[in-house]
Design an enzyme around this catalytic site. Structure first.
Site, PDB file in Angstrom:
ATOM      1  N   GLU A   1      -3.021  -9.361   5.341  1.00 44.11           N
ATOM      2  CA  GLU A   1      -4.141  -8.556   6.042  1.00 44.11           C
ATOM      3  C   GLU A   1      -5.569  -8.824   5.709  1.00 44.11           C
ATOM      4  OE1 GLU A   1      -2.258  -4.533   6.440  1.00 44.11           O
ATOM      5  OE2 GLU A   1      -0.371  -5.674   5.341  1.00 44.11           O
TER       6      GLU A   1
ATOM      7  N   HIS B   1      -1.618  -6.970  11.750  1.00 43.14           N
ATOM      8  CA  HIS B   1      -0.581  -6.489  10.913  1.00 43.14           C
ATOM      9  C   HIS B   1       0.669  -7.423  11.308  1.00 43.14           C
ATOM     10  CE1 HIS B   1       1.714  -3.809   8.220  1.00 43.14           C
ATOM     11  NE2 HIS B   1       0.705  -3.451   7.740  1.00 43.14           N
TER      12      HIS B   1
ATOM     13  N   ARG C   1      -5.696   2.451   3.297  1.00 43.53           N
ATOM     14  CA  ARG C   1      -5.679   4.010   3.080  1.00 43.53           C
ATOM     15  C   ARG C   1      -7.147   4.249   2.737  1.00 43.53           C
ATOM     16  NH1 ARG C   1      -1.426   0.643   1.455  1.00 43.53           N
ATOM     17  NH2 ARG C   1       0.610   1.896   1.645  1.00 43.53           N
TER      18      ARG C   1
ATOM     19  N   HIS D   1      -4.274   3.135   8.150  1.00 38.35           N
ATOM     20  CA  HIS D   1      -3.946   2.339   9.372  1.00 38.35           C
ATOM     21  C   HIS D   1      -4.382   2.805  10.697  1.00 38.35           C
ATOM     22  CE1 HIS D   1      -2.694  -0.817   7.145  1.00 38.35           C
ATOM     23  NE2 HIS D   1      -1.385  -0.570   7.324  1.00 38.35           N
TER      24      HIS D   1
ATOM     25  N   ASP E   1       2.134  -4.812  -2.472  1.00 36.29           N
ATOM     26  CA  ASP E   1       1.637  -3.931  -1.486  1.00 36.29           C
ATOM     27  C   ASP E   1       0.246  -3.672  -1.994  1.00 36.29           C
ATOM     28  OD1 ASP E   1       1.019  -2.686   0.843  1.00 36.29           O
ATOM     29  OD2 ASP E   1       2.335  -0.824   0.462  1.00 36.29           O
TER      30      ASP E   1
END
Length: 343
Positions: A331, A194, A95, A120, A266
């Site tokens: 990631e 991803h 982000r 992304h 996350d």
């Protein structure tokens, strides 16, 4: 630079790269599927659409081959349902707050696709591009090379950007993803992959019993929009401490505000290895199948995502439903919103 190396620790003979058509876009643009195999019966499929890692098949403790990624059956599904399954992410992974940044005293406005923010790569990121592909020889090993030219101003980013990604599957059971990017203007780049993993080999089984280790003593705090606040939080005495192996599901239901904001995990972890590719950044073990995976990276951060928003209304591979928390992502990356953060 080697940005990401995944090692599947299961030995079990053949090595080659083959290609076949996977689908068409606009009737004449053929999307190709490349299949990489090694001598231990590990098989990886990669698409020229989005650089998507469409499939990874590996043996379990009994030698049974199973699919360990989450994805779709068809090109149309990948184009119409954007969960970033297996995709290359760019220009900027994760982000960027308020979809903008200042670079050399000039303000750039980039595409908004996550509320008021950029996520992304934007509305048409690298995950939706058709990549040029070729088979190359690297240190005696056949590898798949993907290339994409991003024009100055694409999604609002400055500079023409030539990106090269090389996928290698070794007989040490390593998938190596090697990223390079060259620009003609000062810009921001943050590339990652991803892939959603489920080491059970059965997408209908949860990943909550997977035992995860992350070599990190801190993570970056997020707000309710999952945007970094600029603060780092020590993992000690929190549900985010994976310095020793711990089941993903053991503490995911705690009422920690960071778990509430992320609807689970996350979050970007601040890696202790600090870009050293010889030190594992993370490891995962599935007690059901006996599969084990390690991840090595040259990046300072690692986003751990526990599949909190997977859509059960969607059909995945073999038309099976895609369930919440039946896939996880690791990631390797620069820190989220780093274009707006000093240091």
């Amino acid at each position: 630079m080697i940005d990401r190396r995944l090692t599947f620790l299961k030995k079990r003979d053949y090595r080659m790269i083959t290609a076949q058509a996977f689908g068409k876009i606009d009737q004449d643009r053929i999307i190709t599927l490349y299949r990489l195999k090694n001598t231990h019966h590990i098989e990886i499929e990669i698409l020229t659409y989005g650089g998507i890692v469409h499939s990874i098949k590996t043996p379990d403790r009994n030698g049974q081959i199973g699919e360990i990624t989450i994805g779709y059956d068809t090109l149309e599904q990948y184009r119409n349902h954007n969960q970033y399954f297996g995709a290359l992410i760019g220009r900027y992974a994760n982000r960027i707050k308020d979809a903008g940044f200042v670079l050399d005293n000039k303000e750039y406005r980039i595409s908004k696709n996550h509320g008021n923010h950029h996520l992304h790569g934007g509305t048409s990121g690298f995950d939706q591009k058709i990549w040029n592909a070729g088979i190359i020889n690297k240190n005696g090993l056949e590898c798949l090379e993907l290339r994409y030219h991003s024009l100055d101003g694409e999604e609002g980013f400055p500079g023409n950007l030539d990106t090269q990604v090389i996928y290698s599957l070794t007989d040490r059971d390593e998938l190596i993803i090697d990223y390079r990017a060259v620009t003609d203007k000062k810009t921001h780049v943050n590339l990652t992959s991803h892939i959603y993993f489920n080491l059970t080999g059965d997408s209908q089984k949860s990943i909550l019993d997977h035992e995860l280790t992350i070599n990190a003593a801190a993570f970056t705090e997020i707000d309710q929009d999952c945007i970094p606040t600029g603060k780092m939080i020590k993992v000690e005495d929190t549900p985010f401490d994976f310095r020793q192996p711990c089941a993903i599901g053991k503490r995911i239901g705690h009422d920690h505000n960071q778990l509430i904001f992320g609807r689970g995990y996350d979050h970007n972890y601040v890696l202790n290895a600090d870009g050293r590719p010889d030190i594992p950044a993370a490891g995962v073990y599935d007690p059901f199948s006996g599969r084990r995976m390690e991840l090595f990276a040259t990046q300072p951060g690692l986003q751990f995502y526990s599949g909190n928003t997977l859509d059960e209304k969607q059909a995945g591979k073999n038309k099976a439903p895609i369930h919440v928390r039946h896939g996880f992502c690791l990631e390797a990356q620069h820190f989220p919103d780093s274009p707006n953060r000093a240091g």
